[in-house]
Scaffold this motif. Structure first.
Motif, PDB file in Angstrom:
ATOM      1  N   ILE A 196       0.863  -1.176   0.000  1.00 29.45           N
ATOM      2  CA  ILE A 196       0.000   0.000   0.000  1.00 29.45           C
ATOM      3  C   ILE A 196       0.897   1.222   0.000  1.00 29.45           C
ATOM      4  N   GLY A 197       0.910   1.944  -1.104  1.00 29.89           N
ATOM      5  CA  GLY A 197       1.847   3.050  -1.225  1.00 29.89           C
ATOM      6  C   GLY A 197       3.269   2.524  -1.131  1.00 29.89           C
ATOM      7  N   LYS A 198       4.029   3.055  -0.200  1.00 28.72           N
ATOM      8  CA  LYS A 198       5.404   2.605  -0.003  1.00 28.72           C
ATOM      9  C   LYS A 198       5.540   1.604   1.135  1.00 28.72           C
ATOM     10  N   ILE A 199       4.416   1.163   1.667  1.00 28.18           N
ATOM     11  CA  ILE A 199       4.426   0.239   2.795  1.00 28.18           C
ATOM     12  C   ILE A 199       4.240  -1.189   2.303  1.00 28.18           C
ATOM     13  N   ASN A 200       5.115  -2.089   2.745  1.00 31.15           N
ATOM     14  CA  ASN A 200       5.039  -3.501   2.390  1.00 31.15           C
ATOM     15  C   ASN A 200       4.803  -4.327   3.649  1.00 31.15           C
ATOM     16  N   GLN A 201       3.760  -5.139   3.627  1.00 31.07           N
ATOM     17  CA  GLN A 201       3.455  -6.014   4.751  1.00 31.07           C
ATOM     18  C   GLN A 201       3.589  -7.475   4.344  1.00 31.07           C
ATOM     19  N   LYS A 202       4.060  -8.280   5.295  1.00 30.51           N
ATOM     20  CA  LYS A 202       4.165  -9.721   5.077  1.00 30.51           C
ATOM     21  C   LYS A 202       3.304 -10.461   6.105  1.00 30.51           C
ATOM     22  N   ASN A 203       3.033 -11.728   5.792  1.00 28.55           N
ATOM     23  CA  ASN A 203       2.251 -12.593   6.692  1.00 28.55           C
ATOM     24  C   ASN A 203       0.916 -11.959   7.079  1.00 28.55           C
ATOM     25  N   VAL A 204       0.222 -11.438   6.079  1.00 30.66           N
ATOM     26  CA  VAL A 204      -1.058 -10.782   6.293  1.00 30.66           C
ATOM     27  C   VAL A 204      -2.193 -11.803   6.197  1.00 30.66           C
ATOM     28  N   ARG A 205      -3.143 -11.702   7.105  1.00 30.77           N
ATOM     29  CA  ARG A 205      -4.306 -12.606   7.109  1.00 30.77           C
ATOM     30  C   ARG A 205      -5.509 -11.939   6.443  1.00 30.77           C
ATOM     31  N   PHE A 206      -6.176 -12.705   5.572  1.00 36.50           N
ATOM     32  CA  PHE A 206      -7.433 -12.285   4.945  1.00 36.50           C
ATOM     33  C   PHE A 206      -8.548 -13.232   5.347  1.00 36.50           C
ATOM     34  N   PHE A 207      -9.741 -12.652   5.533  1.00 35.78           N
ATOM     35  CA  PHE A 207     -10.953 -13.444   5.702  1.00 35.78           C
ATOM     36  C   PHE A 207     -11.786 -13.324   4.431  1.00 35.78           C
ATOM     37  N   ASP A 208     -12.483 -14.389   4.086  1.00 31.73           N
ATOM     38  CA  ASP A 208     -13.277 -14.407   2.858  1.00 31.73           C
ATOM     39  C   ASP A 208     -14.751 -14.163   3.161  1.00 31.73           C
ATOM     40  N   ASN A 209     -15.474 -13.751   2.111  1.00 32.05           N
ATOM     41  CA  ASN A 209     -16.940 -13.626   2.155  1.00 32.05           C
ATOM     42  C   ASN A 209     -17.456 -12.706   3.256  1.00 32.05           C
ATOM     43  N   GLN A 210     -16.816 -11.538   3.384  1.00 29.42           N
ATOM     44  CA  GLN A 210     -17.308 -10.510   4.298  1.00 29.42           C
ATOM     45  C   GLN A 210     -17.760  -9.308   3.478  1.00 29.42           C
ATOM     46  N   LEU A 211     -19.004  -8.905   3.680  1.00 25.63           N
ATOM     47  CA  LEU A 211     -19.537  -7.779   2.929  1.00 25.63           C
ATOM     48  C   LEU A 211     -18.793  -6.500   3.290  1.00 25.63           C
ATOM     49  N   THR A 212     -18.750  -5.581   2.334  1.00 25.55           N
ATOM     50  CA  THR A 212     -18.026  -4.331   2.538  1.00 25.55           C
ATOM     51  C   THR A 212     -18.854  -3.179   1.995  1.00 25.55           C
ATOM     52  N   GLY A 213     -18.257  -1.989   1.927  1.00 23.26           N
ATOM     53  CA  GLY A 213     -18.976  -0.813   1.467  1.00 23.26           C
ATOM     54  C   GLY A 213     -18.985  -0.683  -0.041  1.00 23.26           C
ATOM     55  N   HIS A 214     -19.676   0.350  -0.513  1.00 24.83           N
ATOM     56  CA  HIS A 214     -19.742   0.632  -1.945  1.00 24.83           C
ATOM     57  C   HIS A 214     -18.338   0.874  -2.508  1.00 24.83           C
ATOM     58  N   GLU A 215     -18.117   0.423  -3.730  1.00 24.51           N
ATOM     59  CA  GLU A 215     -16.885   0.673  -4.487  1.00 24.51           C
ATOM     60  C   GLU A 215     -15.664  -0.054  -3.921  1.00 24.51           C
ATOM     61  N   ALA A 216     -15.880  -1.039  -3.070  1.00 25.69           N
ATOM     62  CA  ALA A 216     -14.759  -1.739  -2.441  1.00 25.69           C
ATOM     63  C   ALA A 216     -14.789  -3.232  -2.745  1.00 25.69           C
TER      64      ALA A 216
END
Length: 284
Positions: free
Chosen positions: A85-105
């Motif tokens: 994200i921009g100049k920031i790099n993250q490792k070992n990031v966790r994602f969850f699936d099938n979660q509703l979000t806002g418009h345009e996302a």
């Protein structure tokens, strides 16, 4: 030689100051949601909505962009991802699936990216700023924060009937586009359906036929810190289903301030943003 030494020291201080903070640009949708661009696993370009009430990342089933390189297990969890994200790099990031979000996302990004650092939500300049040390707080007012299960809670005063102030705790909820949504407990205890001017309502039923009524009303006064808002839209539920356990301070209220949170998540510091006096968001 002395001039060179002084110049070197000044430059060193300047560069170290630059390293002490990082910025992440964002955009704001017409629904008051913050959208951040992210590159996941160097393959998937995603628009993620900032959700201040969570720490991790998630992917929505209604996303517009592909997320083919995020591999989920049977529990709909994906670990060991990289995020840029921009100049920031993250490792070992966790994602969850099938979660509703806002418009345009395509999904959501939580506050985990700010772990261990103070951070600012700068609505005037459309950016997050992360700090190793607290920045200058001149012009800001302090607000006590309680962190509970990744939620940021704060107290605010509600004037419902006459001039009597009713204190309530709100969780900051950047995914809710409106101003205020009250919990079932607060709405029933304070008899909001009788004491507030109701401007609209919708009736919903679940699969068991139980009724949920959503109501929009006008709150005469709302006070956050030293700031007072008049005739503010407020939502609450009534009916058989009691699903709203906490009160929300939504994105329409959040955007009216610039926020700085300390690294320990015990204090927030706020000052009016350029949106402070904007018309209130109208919920459908």
């Amino acid at each position: 030689m002395l001039k060179r030494t002084v110049l070197f020291i000044l430059l060193s201080v300047g560069f170290s100051g630059m390293k002490a903070q990082q910025t992440i640009p964002f955009r704001i949708t017409k629904h008051n949601n913050i959208i951040v661009k992210a590159l996941v696993n160097k393959k998937d370009s995603l628009d993620l909505m900032f959700q201040i009430a969570m720490k991790e990342y998630s992917i929505s089933p209604e996303r517009k962009h592909k997320a083919d390189h995020i591999i989920f297990n049977k529990e709909e969890v994906s670990d060991h991802n990289t995020v840029e994200i921009g100049k920031i790099n993250q490792k070992n990031v966790r994602f969850f699936d099938n979660q509703l979000t806002g418009h345009e996302a395509d999904g959501k990004i939580g506050t985990g990216i700010f772990d261990g650092k103070a951070f600012k939500i700068d609505y005037d300049n459309n950016q997050f700023v992360m700090y190793d040390k607290m920045p200058d707080l001149k012009g800001y007012q302090p607000v006590n924060i309680i962190l509970d299960h990744d939620g940021f809670y704060l107290a605010a005063d509600n004037i419902i009937d006459g001039d009597q102030q009713q204190e309530a705790y709100f969780v900051l909820q950047s995914g809710f586009s409106g101003t205020i949504l009250y919990s079932n407990e607060f709405a029933e205890e304070k008899q909001l359906d009788k004491k507030l001017k109701v401007t609209g309502e919708k009736t919903l039923k679940n699969s068991e036929g139980k009724i949920l009524i959503t109501k929009q009303a006008i709150l005469p006064y709302f006070k956050l810190g030293k700031s007072v808002f008049k005739d503010i839209p407020a939502g609450f539920f009534s009916g058989e289903l009691k699903t709203q356990n906490v009160s929300y301070l939504g994105a329409d209220m959040l955007r009216r301030f610039i926020w700085i949170f300390d690294a320990e998540r015990k204090m927030a510091y706020i000052k009016p943003s350029k949106y402070f006096s904007e018309p209130y968001y109208k919920m459908n």
